[in-house]
Design an enzyme around this catalytic site. Sequence first.
Site, PDB file in Angstrom:
ATOM      1  NE  ARG A 194      -4.770 -24.228 -25.826  1.00 55.02           N
ATOM      2  CZ  ARG A 194      -3.765 -24.852 -26.442  1.00 55.02           C
ATOM      3  NH1 ARG A 194      -2.793 -25.413 -25.744  1.00 55.02           N
ATOM      4  NH2 ARG A 194      -3.762 -24.913 -27.744  1.00 55.02           N
TER       5      ARG A 194
ATOM      6  CG  ASN B 188     -17.949  -1.459  -9.106  1.00 56.69           C
ATOM      7  OD1 ASN B 188     -16.721  -1.442  -9.161  1.00 56.69           O
ATOM      8  ND2 ASN B 188     -18.680  -2.394  -9.691  1.00 56.69           N
TER       9      ASN B 188
ATOM     10  CD  GLU C 114     -10.534   1.579  -4.695  1.00 56.72           C
ATOM     11  OE1 GLU C 114     -11.622   1.083  -4.336  1.00 56.72           O
ATOM     12  OE2 GLU C 114     -10.356   2.065  -5.837  1.00 56.72           O
TER      13      GLU C 114
ATOM     14  CE  LYS D 171     -14.090  -7.303 -11.341  1.00 56.24           C
ATOM     15  NZ  LYS D 171     -14.742  -5.983 -11.235  1.00 56.24           N
TER      16      LYS D 171
ATOM     17  NE  ARG E 126     -14.765  -8.937  -7.815  1.00 61.44           N
ATOM     18  CZ  ARG E 126     -13.698  -9.650  -8.137  1.00 61.44           C
ATOM     19  NH1 ARG E 126     -13.786 -10.938  -8.285  1.00 61.44           N
ATOM     20  NH2 ARG E 126     -12.528  -9.069  -8.305  1.00 61.44           N
TER      21      ARG E 126
ATOM     22  CG  HIS F 164     -15.076   4.543 -13.598  1.00 60.11           C
ATOM     23  ND1 HIS F 164     -15.768   3.362 -13.475  1.00 60.11           N
ATOM     24  CD2 HIS F 164     -13.829   4.279 -13.156  1.00 60.11           C
ATOM     25  CE1 HIS F 164     -14.960   2.423 -12.974  1.00 60.11           C
ATOM     26  NE2 HIS F 164     -13.791   2.968 -12.771  1.00 60.11           N
TER      27      HIS F 164
ATOM     28  CD  GLU G  95     -18.391  -6.484 -10.706  1.00 59.65           C
ATOM     29  OE1 GLU G  95     -17.179  -6.613 -10.504  1.00 59.65           O
ATOM     30  OE2 GLU G  95     -18.927  -5.441 -11.084  1.00 59.65           O
TER      31      GLU G  95
ATOM     32  CE  LYS H 231     -11.327  -7.171  -4.824  1.00 62.84           C
ATOM     33  NZ  LYS H 231     -10.649  -6.355  -5.818  1.00 62.84           N
TER      34      LYS H 231
ATOM     35  CG  HIS I  50     -15.352   2.506  -8.224  1.00 59.55           C
ATOM     36  ND1 HIS I  50     -15.350   2.593  -6.853  1.00 59.55           N
ATOM     37  CD2 HIS I  50     -14.125   2.009  -8.564  1.00 59.55           C
ATOM     38  CE1 HIS I  50     -14.176   2.157  -6.395  1.00 59.55           C
ATOM     39  NE2 HIS I  50     -13.425   1.800  -7.405  1.00 59.55           N
TER      40      HIS I  50
ATOM     41  CG  HIS J  12      -9.159   4.275  -9.538  1.00 63.38           C
ATOM     42  ND1 HIS J  12     -10.282   4.242 -10.338  1.00 63.38           N
ATOM     43  CD2 HIS J  12      -9.377   3.375  -8.540  1.00 63.38           C
ATOM     44  CE1 HIS J  12     -11.133   3.349  -9.837  1.00 63.38           C
ATOM     45  NE2 HIS J  12     -10.602   2.816  -8.752  1.00 63.38           N
TER      46      HIS J  12
HETATM   47  N1  LIG Z   1      -7.790  -6.041 -10.860  1.00 56.46           N
HETATM   48  C1  LIG Z   1      -8.531  -5.308 -10.066  1.00 56.46           C
HETATM   49  O1  LIG Z   1      -9.430  -5.796  -9.365  1.00 56.46           O
HETATM   50  C2  LIG Z   1      -8.245  -3.847  -9.975  1.00 56.46           C
HETATM   51  C3  LIG Z   1      -8.829  -3.077  -8.968  1.00 56.46           C
HETATM   52  C4  LIG Z   1      -8.480  -1.746  -8.873  1.00 56.46           C
HETATM   53  C5  LIG Z   1      -7.581  -1.200  -9.769  1.00 56.46           C
HETATM   54  N2  LIG Z   1      -7.032  -1.972 -10.753  1.00 56.46           N
HETATM   55  C6  LIG Z   1      -6.060  -1.421 -11.691  1.00 56.46           C
HETATM   56  O2  LIG Z   1      -4.899  -1.057 -10.962  1.00 56.46           O
HETATM   57  C7  LIG Z   1      -4.208  -0.040 -11.695  1.00 56.46           C
HETATM   58  C8  LIG Z   1      -3.776   1.029 -10.738  1.00 56.46           C
HETATM   59  O3  LIG Z   1      -2.921   0.467  -9.769  1.00 56.46           O
HETATM   60  P1  LIG Z   1      -1.893   1.382  -8.953  1.00 56.46           P
HETATM   61  O4  LIG Z   1      -2.607   2.532  -8.376  1.00 56.46           O
HETATM   62  O5  LIG Z   1      -1.111   0.491  -8.094  1.00 56.46           O
HETATM   63  O6  LIG Z   1      -0.996   2.003 -10.118  1.00 56.46           O
HETATM   64  P2  LIG Z   1       0.479   1.644 -10.648  1.00 56.46           P
HETATM   65  O7  LIG Z   1       0.699   0.223 -10.769  1.00 56.46           O
HETATM   66  O8  LIG Z   1       0.685   2.514 -11.835  1.00 56.46           O
HETATM   67  O9  LIG Z   1       1.376   2.175  -9.424  1.00 56.46           O
HETATM   68  C9  LIG Z   1       1.394   3.556  -9.135  1.00 56.46           C
HETATM   69  C10 LIG Z   1       2.824   4.115  -9.219  1.00 56.46           C
HETATM   70  O10 LIG Z   1       3.535   3.741  -8.061  1.00 56.46           O
HETATM   71  C11 LIG Z   1       4.741   3.061  -8.419  1.00 56.46           C
HETATM   72  N3  LIG Z   1       4.999   2.113  -7.340  1.00 56.46           N
HETATM   73  C12 LIG Z   1       4.291   1.002  -7.030  1.00 56.46           C
HETATM   74  N4  LIG Z   1       4.762   0.484  -5.875  1.00 56.46           N
HETATM   75  C13 LIG Z   1       5.757   1.267  -5.457  1.00 56.46           C
HETATM   76  C14 LIG Z   1       6.618   1.278  -4.331  1.00 56.46           C
HETATM   77  N5  LIG Z   1       6.486   0.383  -3.339  1.00 56.46           N
HETATM   78  N6  LIG Z   1       7.546   2.252  -4.236  1.00 56.46           N
HETATM   79  C15 LIG Z   1       7.660   3.197  -5.193  1.00 56.46           C
HETATM   80  N7  LIG Z   1       6.867   3.273  -6.275  1.00 56.46           N
HETATM   81  C16 LIG Z   1       5.930   2.314  -6.402  1.00 56.46           C
HETATM   82  C17 LIG Z   1       4.468   2.491  -9.778  1.00 56.46           C
HETATM   83  O11 LIG Z   1       5.682   2.267 -10.472  1.00 56.46           O
HETATM   84  C18 LIG Z   1       3.625   3.595 -10.393  1.00 56.46           C
HETATM   85  O12 LIG Z   1       4.463   4.633 -10.855  1.00 56.46           O
HETATM   86  C19 LIG Z   1      -5.162   0.436 -12.761  1.00 56.46           C
HETATM   87  O13 LIG Z   1      -4.743  -0.043 -14.005  1.00 56.46           O
HETATM   88  C20 LIG Z   1      -6.496  -0.168 -12.375  1.00 56.46           C
HETATM   89  O14 LIG Z   1      -7.319  -0.431 -13.481  1.00 56.46           O
HETATM   90  C21 LIG Z   1      -7.343  -3.275 -10.861  1.00 56.46           C
HETATM   91 ZN   LIG Z   2     -11.361   1.344  -7.443  1.00 54.53          ZN
END
Ligand SMILES: NC(=O)c1ccc[n+]([C@@H]2O[C@H](COP(=O)([O-])OP(=O)(O)OC[C@H]3O[C@@H](n4cnc5c(N)ncnc54)[C@H](O)[C@@H]3O)[C@@H](O)[C@H]2O)c1
Ligand SMILES: [Zn+2]
Length: 356
Positions: free
Chosen positions: A116, A240, A180, A138, A236, A247, A232, A222, A243, A260
């Site tokens: 929980r 987007n 971003e 999030k 917030r 998307h 949101e 942020k 976005h 992305h």
């Molecule tokens: N929670 C939120 O508010 C929010 C906001 C935006 C995006 N997201 C989510 O985030 C995700 C995308 O995140 P991302 O772009 O970090 O992708 P990811 O976590 O897949 O990382 C991208 C790649 O880089 C690698 N990597 C990460 N750090 C590294 C480092 N220092 N050195 C070498 N390799 C490294 C990872 O292993 C992966 O292969 C999506 O699932 C998206 O939905 C969430």
């Molecule tokens: Zn984004």
Amino acid sequence: MNSKRVEVELGARSYPIFISEDFQLENFEQTIGQRRFYVITDSHVAPLYGDQLSVLPNRLGQSIVPAGESSKSLQQAEIIYGDLIRAKADRKTVIVALGGGVVGDLAGFIASTYMRGVPFVQMPTSLLAMVDSSVGGKVAVNHPLGKNMIGHFYQPESVLMATSVLKTLPQRELQAGMAEVIKYGIIMDAEFFAWLEQNVEKLLALDPQAIASTLEKSVCCKAQVVGEDEKEGGVRATLNLGHTFGHAEEVLAGYGRVLHGEAVAAGMVAAMATSVALGQASEDDLRRCRALILKFKLPITLTQSHRQTEFWTAMEGDKKSLSGVVNFVLSRGIGGCDLPKAIQRTFIENVLTSLR
Ligand SMILES: NC(=O)c1ccc[n+]([C@@H]2O[C@H](COP(=O)([O-])OP(=O)(O)OC[C@H]3O[C@@H](n4cnc5c(N)ncnc54)[C@H](O)[C@@H]3O)[C@@H](O)[C@H]2O)c1
Ligand SMILES: [Zn+2]
């Protein structure tokens, strides 16, 4: 480089973000205190940075998920719940997310549900995770029928970031994260946008000071937005910008083909062009926006927008749109924006045609 500290002000759920050149383990140990912690990371990040935490005495264990979006699933979460139970993680055990946004979202989801809810610390290692996903609470996993469909708002206890880890991040991921960053400039900070225009080379060369300033500014933006509107209900949603277009581009190009941030970059150009068409931004704002995005080697055109019907349908499918009406976040010049508002399909299609 001195370390920087930014606060996310959320009353009882407030937390600090620490930015330094290398992970400052004293900040980590201060957060964790006497509690035990369990690390969730991925197969790329574990061999690079996993050791830093394995030397600490309170580490209970570590789960390593395959790198990539497919790990953000209920199946993966279930495997890790098993790891946690076998390791005898209890309600005080702190879950530590060490990785990009995938690891952060997955680990946060697990922390929010295991017993929980257990405490949670973010150690983001991708630029996107540092400037966006690790701040704001999030957390989610994907469902086969949609991204981020199952999740929560669940704030971390603290966020620790180290600029030096960006040296190993693939260049394309770094550039995508910059989308971003540019977004914050467009929606709320004209001065930051102008600073970015002057510092592209330093940022692409990972100059530690320039990167640290960028992280600080981005997380301040942020944190401000999240502090005003945690769940949101209002402002917030301005995060987007670009976005809704982005998307649709991601869906139609096929997830994984376009990152992305790349889709969002082209989407922000479309949003700015829409603002120009509505008379709330100038041609010069659009030119500067395009130029900055291009300097970060990001795309400025939506490759899928010629598929008009599919593109519109994909935008309607965006979870921000309600009852078939598509809402867009539009800027007011550079440095300001509106809450999402409905824009007619023909108007948007004319803008998209003009951009092709
Ligand atoms: N929670 C939120 O508010 C929010 C906001 C935006 C995006 N997201 C989510 O985030 C995700 C995308 O995140 P991302 O772009 O970090 O992708 P990811 O976590 O897949 O990382 C991208 C790649 O880089 C690698 N990597 C990460 N750090 C590294 C480092 N220092 N050195 C070498 N390799 C490294 C990872 O292993 C992966 O292969 C999506 O699932 C998206 O939905 C969430
Ligand atoms: Zn984004």
